[in-house]
Enzyme design. Structure first.
Site, PDB file in Angstrom:
ATOM      1  N   GLY A  49      76.715  29.479 -56.981  1.00 39.43           N
ATOM      2  CA  GLY A  49      77.911  29.249 -57.784  1.00 39.43           C
ATOM      3  C   GLY A  49      77.692  27.987 -58.585  1.00 39.43           C
ATOM      4  N   GLU A  50      78.540  27.019 -58.411  1.00 44.18           N
ATOM      5  CA  GLU A  50      78.408  25.736 -59.104  1.00 44.18           C
ATOM      6  C   GLU A  50      78.675  24.636 -58.079  1.00 44.18           C
ATOM      7  OE1 GLU A  50      77.277  24.596 -62.050  1.00 44.18           O
ATOM      8  OE2 GLU A  50      77.739  22.709 -61.055  1.00 44.18           O
ATOM      9  N   SER A  51      77.615  23.872 -57.772  1.00 47.14           N
ATOM     10  CA  SER A  51      77.715  22.925 -56.657  1.00 47.14           C
ATOM     11  C   SER A  51      78.760  21.835 -56.900  1.00 47.14           C
ATOM     12  CB  SER A  51      76.351  22.301 -56.382  1.00 47.14           C
ATOM     13  OG  SER A  51      75.854  21.645 -57.546  1.00 47.14           O
ATOM     14  N   CYS A  81      70.911  28.752 -53.782  1.00 45.75           N
ATOM     15  CA  CYS A  81      71.116  28.159 -55.101  1.00 45.75           C
ATOM     16  C   CYS A  81      72.080  26.979 -55.023  1.00 45.75           C
ATOM     17  CB  CYS A  81      71.525  29.238 -56.101  1.00 45.75           C
ATOM     18  SG  CYS A  81      71.178  28.739 -57.797  1.00 45.75           S
ATOM     19  N   ILE A 138      69.099  31.761 -61.206  1.00 48.97           N
ATOM     20  CA  ILE A 138      70.150  31.566 -62.218  1.00 48.97           C
ATOM     21  C   ILE A 138      70.496  30.074 -62.275  1.00 48.97           C
ATOM     22  CG2 ILE A 138      72.481  32.205 -62.960  1.00 48.97           C
ATOM     23  CD1 ILE A 138      72.147  34.723 -61.085  1.00 48.97           C
ATOM     24  N   ARG A 139      70.108  29.404 -63.368  1.00 53.03           N
ATOM     25  CA  ARG A 139      70.293  27.943 -63.466  1.00 53.03           C
ATOM     26  C   ARG A 139      69.973  27.276 -62.130  1.00 53.03           C
ATOM     27  NH1 ARG A 139      74.169  30.307 -66.149  1.00 53.03           N
ATOM     28  NH2 ARG A 139      75.705  30.106 -64.510  1.00 53.03           N
ATOM     29  N   HIS A 179      68.633  33.868 -55.388  1.00 48.26           N
ATOM     30  CA  HIS A 179      69.799  34.594 -54.863  1.00 48.26           C
ATOM     31  C   HIS A 179      69.375  35.829 -54.063  1.00 48.26           C
ATOM     32  CE1 HIS A 179      72.905  32.379 -57.143  1.00 48.26           C
ATOM     33  NE2 HIS A 179      71.922  32.199 -58.001  1.00 48.26           N
ATOM     34  N   GLU A 181      71.039  37.500 -52.173  1.00 48.26           N
ATOM     35  CA  GLU A 181      72.188  38.413 -52.034  1.00 48.26           C
ATOM     36  C   GLU A 181      72.291  39.390 -53.199  1.00 48.26           C
ATOM     37  OE1 GLU A 181      72.224  35.313 -52.815  1.00 48.26           O
ATOM     38  OE2 GLU A 181      73.741  34.856 -54.325  1.00 48.26           O
TER      39      GLU A 181
HETATM   40  N1  GLN Z   1      73.281  25.098 -61.439  1.00 51.93           N
HETATM   41  C1  GLN Z   1      74.203  25.381 -60.377  1.00 51.93           C
HETATM   42  C2  GLN Z   1      74.641  24.114 -59.655  1.00 51.93           C
HETATM   43  O1  GLN Z   1      74.260  23.058 -59.981  1.00 51.93           O
HETATM   44  C3  GLN Z   1      73.617  26.345 -59.371  1.00 51.93           C
HETATM   45  C4  GLN Z   1      73.488  27.716 -60.007  1.00 51.93           C
HETATM   46  C5  GLN Z   1      73.652  28.863 -59.055  1.00 51.93           C
HETATM   47  O2  GLN Z   1      74.091  28.731 -57.916  1.00 51.93           O
HETATM   48  N2  GLN Z   1      73.338  30.029 -59.542  1.00 51.93           N
HETATM   49  O3  GLN Z   1      75.392  24.194 -58.742  1.00 51.93           O
END
Ligand code: GLN
Length: 202
Positions: A49-51, A81, A138-139, A179, A181
């Protein structure tokens, strides 16, 4: 005896996919948004997700300290991630004051593969698996440095980032930059579930 209950931290991110993977492996599972729900779990998955958002929400939901206490007490956790970032003791390219749960003696670099490379896929050799894993990034972060107690489970096999560490384990803590999952391959979840069974004795 019943199987252990594995929680998925459900503040933000790809929660459903992890719950589905646990379902397909026959493990009891539940979404975790509150301290009482965490209490009811024997192990936890922290999703992608987004940390920065996840850390903020964990603070607001008063989960950060309970999570740290459980990690200190030896609860098995898989971070994927953003979840890897949440488990890391040190973050490079984080936002100012970015908090993590911590516990994993690694330095991660956020969005490490470069801004132009938003997402990519590749096959990886993964410790303990005979066939490579098809990994979706993903990023994604990579692991910049590991402490002495950390086992490297996978590295990027080719391309510009060749050799970069993208999966690790330290005792009951496991983390991947990618990922597992996504898609139908549950082998990495199975490795984690085996770890949970041996760590909890159930
Ligand atoms: N770039 C995201 C972060 O800093 C991580 C990306 C992801 O979980 N797919 O949290």
């Amino acid at each position: 005896m019943s199987t252990p209950t594995i929680g998925v931290l459900a503040l933000q991110g790809d929660v459903r996919e992890h719950l589905a993977a646990l379902e397909s492996l026959g493990f009891a599972h539940r979404a975790v948004r509150r301290p009482a729900e965490l209490e009811a779990c024997d192990a936890l998955i922290v999703p992608g997700g987004e940390s920065t958002t996840m850390a903020k929400l964990a603070g607001i939901f008063e989960l950060l300290e309970p999570l740290r206490k459980r990690v200190d007490a030896g609860m098995p956790v898989l971070g994927t991630c953003a979840g890897m970032i949440m488990l890391a003791d040190r973050v490079e390219d984080g936002v100012v004051g970015q908090e993590t749960i911590g516990g994993l003696d690694i330095t991660v670099r956020r969005n490490a593969f470069g801004r132009q490379v938003d997402s990519f896929e590749g096959d990886l050799e993964f410790a303990g698996l005979d066939e490579p894993v098809h990994a979706v990034f993903i990023r994604a972060p990579w692991v910049e440095a590991v402490g002495p107690g950390v086992e490297v489970l996978a590295r990027v096999g080719s391309g510009e980032a060749v050799g970069r560490i993208v999966a690790v384990r330290q005792g009951p803590l496991m983390a991947t930059s990618f990922h597992p999952e996504v898609g139908q391959d549950v082998r990495i979840h199975r490795i984690f579930c085996d770890l949970v069974v041996s760590a909890t004795g159930r």
